[in-house]
Design a protein around this motif. Structure first.
Motif, PDB file in Angstrom:
ATOM      1  N   GLU A  91       0.811  -1.214   0.000  1.00  0.00           N
ATOM      2  CA  GLU A  91       0.000   0.000   0.000  1.00  0.00           C
ATOM      3  C   GLU A  91       0.848   1.269   0.000  1.00  0.00           C
ATOM      4  OE1 GLU A  91      -3.291   1.985   2.929  1.00  0.00           O
ATOM      5  OE2 GLU A  91      -3.382  -0.167   2.576  1.00  0.00           O
ATOM      6  N   SER A  92       1.974   1.278   0.700  1.00  0.00           N
ATOM      7  CA  SER A  92       2.807   2.475   0.754  1.00  0.00           C
ATOM      8  C   SER A  92       3.344   2.827  -0.630  1.00  0.00           C
ATOM      9  CB  SER A  92       3.968   2.281   1.739  1.00  0.00           C
ATOM     10  OG  SER A  92       4.799   1.204   1.335  1.00  0.00           O
ATOM     11  N   SER A  93       3.656   1.818  -1.437  1.00  0.00           N
ATOM     12  CA  SER A  93       4.134   2.072  -2.799  1.00  0.00           C
ATOM     13  C   SER A  93       3.024   2.689  -3.639  1.00  0.00           C
ATOM     14  CB  SER A  93       4.612   0.769  -3.453  1.00  0.00           C
ATOM     15  OG  SER A  93       5.714   0.236  -2.769  1.00  0.00           O
ATOM     16  N   GLN A  94       1.803   2.208  -3.453  1.00  0.00           N
ATOM     17  CA  GLN A  94       0.678   2.771  -4.187  1.00  0.00           C
ATOM     18  C   GLN A  94       0.447   4.229  -3.802  1.00  0.00           C
ATOM     19  OE1 GLN A  94      -2.972   0.635  -4.166  1.00  0.00           O
ATOM     20  NE2 GLN A  94      -2.140  -1.191  -5.119  1.00  0.00           N
ATOM     21  N   VAL A  95       0.501   4.514  -2.514  1.00  0.00           N
ATOM     22  CA  VAL A  95       0.276   5.891  -2.056  1.00  0.00           C
ATOM     23  C   VAL A  95       1.333   6.822  -2.643  1.00  0.00           C
ATOM     24  CG1 VAL A  95       0.299   7.422  -0.051  1.00  0.00           C
ATOM     25  CG2 VAL A  95      -0.928   5.250   0.058  1.00  0.00           C
ATOM     26  N   ARG A  96       2.600   6.379  -2.633  1.00  0.00           N
ATOM     27  CA  ARG A  96       3.671   7.200  -3.212  1.00  0.00           C
ATOM     28  C   ARG A  96       3.420   7.424  -4.704  1.00  0.00           C
ATOM     29  NH1 ARG A  96       7.041   3.988   0.025  1.00  0.00           N
ATOM     30  NH2 ARG A  96       7.615   2.693  -1.759  1.00  0.00           N
ATOM     31  N   GLY A  97       2.969   6.380  -5.383  1.00  0.00           N
ATOM     32  CA  GLY A  97       2.690   6.505  -6.806  1.00  0.00           C
ATOM     33  C   GLY A  97       1.567   7.476  -7.097  1.00  0.00           C
ATOM     34  N   PHE A  98       0.493   7.418  -6.338  1.00  0.00           N
ATOM     35  CA  PHE A  98      -0.621   8.347  -6.526  1.00  0.00           C
ATOM     36  C   PHE A  98      -0.196   9.771  -6.182  1.00  0.00           C
ATOM     37  CE2 PHE A  98      -3.510   4.538  -5.984  1.00  0.00           C
ATOM     38  CZ  PHE A  98      -3.961   4.558  -7.297  1.00  0.00           C
ATOM     39  N   ASP A  99       0.668   9.923  -5.180  1.00  0.00           N
ATOM     40  CA  ASP A  99       1.172  11.248  -4.832  1.00  0.00           C
ATOM     41  C   ASP A  99       1.990  11.831  -5.980  1.00  0.00           C
ATOM     42  OD1 ASP A  99       0.007  11.229  -2.370  1.00  0.00           O
ATOM     43  OD2 ASP A  99       1.830  10.764  -1.246  1.00  0.00           O
ATOM     44  N   THR A 100       2.700  10.976  -6.687  1.00  0.00           N
ATOM     45  CA  THR A 100       3.509  11.424  -7.815  1.00  0.00           C
ATOM     46  C   THR A 100       2.635  11.905  -8.958  1.00  0.00           C
ATOM     47  OG1 THR A 100       5.206   9.798  -7.214  1.00  0.00           O
ATOM     48  CG2 THR A 100       5.354  10.739  -9.409  1.00  0.00           C
ATOM     49  N   GLY A 101       1.424  11.346  -9.044  1.00  0.00           N
ATOM     50  CA  GLY A 101       0.512  11.779 -10.098  1.00  0.00           C
ATOM     51  C   GLY A 101      -0.056  10.656 -10.932  1.00  0.00           C
ATOM     52  N   ASN A 192     -14.091   3.019  -9.964  1.00  0.00           N
ATOM     53  CA  ASN A 192     -14.423   1.652  -9.557  1.00  0.00           C
ATOM     54  C   ASN A 192     -13.376   0.637  -9.962  1.00  0.00           C
ATOM     55  OD1 ASN A 192     -16.896   1.973  -8.186  1.00  0.00           O
ATOM     56  ND2 ASN A 192     -18.000   2.195 -10.132  1.00  0.00           N
ATOM     57  N   ASP A 193     -12.670   0.916 -11.064  1.00  0.00           N
ATOM     58  CA  ASP A 193     -11.751  -0.077 -11.612  1.00  0.00           C
ATOM     59  C   ASP A 193     -10.365  -0.003 -10.990  1.00  0.00           C
ATOM     60  OD1 ASP A 193     -13.302  -1.238 -14.122  1.00  0.00           O
ATOM     61  OD2 ASP A 193     -13.672   0.911 -14.038  1.00  0.00           O
ATOM     62  N   VAL A 194     -10.144   0.976 -10.125  1.00  0.00           N
ATOM     63  CA  VAL A 194      -8.838   1.138  -9.487  1.00  0.00           C
ATOM     64  C   VAL A 194      -8.906   0.574  -8.075  1.00  0.00           C
ATOM     65  CG1 VAL A 194      -7.058   2.763  -8.789  1.00  0.00           C
ATOM     66  CG2 VAL A 194      -8.407   3.201 -10.843  1.00  0.00           C
ATOM     67  N   ILE A 195      -8.000  -0.341  -7.776  1.00  0.00           N
ATOM     68  CA  ILE A 195      -7.986  -0.964  -6.452  1.00  0.00           C
ATOM     69  C   ILE A 195      -6.936  -0.272  -5.604  1.00  0.00           C
ATOM     70  CG2 ILE A 195      -7.607  -3.102  -5.178  1.00  0.00           C
ATOM     71  CD1 ILE A 195      -8.370  -4.605  -7.748  1.00  0.00           C
ATOM     72  N   VAL A 196      -7.369   0.356  -4.519  1.00  0.00           N
ATOM     73  CA  VAL A 196      -6.441   1.024  -3.610  1.00  0.00           C
ATOM     74  C   VAL A 196      -6.670   0.500  -2.194  1.00  0.00           C
ATOM     75  CG1 VAL A 196      -6.298   3.115  -5.023  1.00  0.00           C
ATOM     76  CG2 VAL A 196      -8.014   2.966  -3.213  1.00  0.00           C
ATOM     77  N   GLY A 197      -5.664   0.664  -1.347  1.00  0.00           N
ATOM     78  CA  GLY A 197      -5.752   0.181   0.023  1.00  0.00           C
ATOM     79  C   GLY A 197      -6.671   1.034   0.882  1.00  0.00           C
ATOM     80  N   ASP A 198      -7.054   0.485   2.024  1.00  0.00           N
ATOM     81  CA  ASP A 198      -7.986   1.166   2.918  1.00  0.00           C
ATOM     82  C   ASP A 198      -7.426   2.495   3.446  1.00  0.00           C
ATOM     83  OD1 ASP A 198      -9.839  -0.821   2.642  1.00  0.00           O
ATOM     84  OD2 ASP A 198      -9.196  -1.927   4.414  1.00  0.00           O
ATOM     85  N   ARG A 199      -6.093   2.569   3.589  1.00  0.00           N
ATOM     86  CA  ARG A 199      -5.490   3.761   4.181  1.00  0.00           C
ATOM     87  C   ARG A 199      -5.212   4.855   3.164  1.00  0.00           C
ATOM     88  NH1 ARG A 199      -0.784   3.351   5.487  1.00  0.00           N
ATOM     89  NH2 ARG A 199      -0.693   5.192   6.836  1.00  0.00           N
ATOM     90  N   THR A 200      -5.427   4.587   1.884  1.00  0.00           N
ATOM     91  CA  THR A 200      -5.073   5.557   0.852  1.00  0.00           C
ATOM     92  C   THR A 200      -5.784   6.893   1.056  1.00  0.00           C
ATOM     93  OG1 THR A 200      -4.655   3.806  -0.757  1.00  0.00           O
ATOM     94  CG2 THR A 200      -5.041   6.006  -1.627  1.00  0.00           C
ATOM     95  N   ILE A 201      -7.098   6.858   1.314  1.00  0.00           N
ATOM     96  CA  ILE A 201      -7.840   8.095   1.539  1.00  0.00           C
ATOM     97  C   ILE A 201      -7.307   8.808   2.771  1.00  0.00           C
ATOM     98  CG2 ILE A 201     -10.087   9.128   2.045  1.00  0.00           C
ATOM     99  CD1 ILE A 201     -11.412   6.856   0.592  1.00  0.00           C
TER     100      ILE A 201
END
Length: 229
Positions: A91-101, A192-201
């Motif tokens: 999840e931390s990698s996903q959050v960093r990726g979304f932060d990047t854009g 809906n098609d993007v799967i993100v972790g519970d903590r992302t929000i």
């Protein structure tokens, strides 16, 4: 969905992955360009101005994350859709990726059908937003949010937000006092098609609060969030 005229750039240092993704996207009707490393991805992006870029995170010369960060600083690529390909699924990698854009993540090993589904879903979301048109500039208290210029100001001072942070803030501020459910936020900001972790929000909300320097987003425990000033 009409894919005619849509251009996609794929950047990956594995020739087999490039070939299979290119084949499947071309079969769907997309015009596809390829790059073998981060530097070439930047060059090709400037040459062809793609509608969507698919970036492998672990590439030579420049990583996908570095390429994404560079592109997002340039006005021409502010709204370009970006998907990361990654073998990292924490999840931390996903959050960093979304932060990047990034707009979405697809994990390796790649399922061509899944990737194609996610690409089509992103283009559908963009199409719906374009049809709906811009909601215009929001002014709530001392906060001004401009969705066209992608600018947030607090007391006339510009605040820099990552793409998903901006979209999340704009959603909440569009209806001050209204509680947005977590699933509703995920659907409207990530889709809906993007799967993100519970903590992302939660992580994005915390960063928005810190960057604005305001306690303007209220957590409604077990329900969701609302914008209050």
């Amino acid at each position: 969905m009409d894919t005619k005229g849509k251009k996609i750039l794929i950047a990956d240092d594995e020739p087999d992955i490039l070939e299979i993704i290119q084949y499947n996207l071309q079969a769907e009707g997309y015009t596809v360009y390829t790059a073998k490393d981060g530097d070439e991805a930047l060059q090709r992006a400037k040459q062809v101005n793609p509608d969507l870029i698919i970036l492998d995170i672990m590439m030579p010369r420049k990583t996908g994350t570095e390429v994404c960060s560079i592109l997002r600083t340039q006005p021409a690529f502010k709204d370009t859709l970006i998907i990361f390909l990654t073998a990292l699924n924490d999840e931390s990698s996903q959050v960093r990726g979304f932060d990047t854009g990034a707009d979405d993540y697809v994990n390796k090993p790649i399922s061509p059908k899944l990737l194609l589904s996610r690409v089509n879903a992103l283009f559908r979301r963009v199409g719906k937003k374009e049809e709906a048109g811009s909601n215009g500039i929001l002014t709530v208290g001392n906060v001004v949010i401009d969705p066209v210029k992608f600018i947030v100001e607090v007391d006339n001072n510009e605040v820099s937000l990552a793409k998903k942070e901006f979209e999340l803030l704009y959603l909440l501020a569009s209806r001050p006092g209204r509680v947005f459910l977590r699933n509703e936020i995920l659907n409207q900001v990530w889709g809906n098609d993007v799967i993100v972790g519970d903590r992302t929000i939660d992580v994005h909300i915390r960063k928005i609060r810190q960057k604005l320097g305001l306690d303007c987003i209220t957590t409604v425990k077990g329900v969701g969030y609302k914008f209050d000033l």
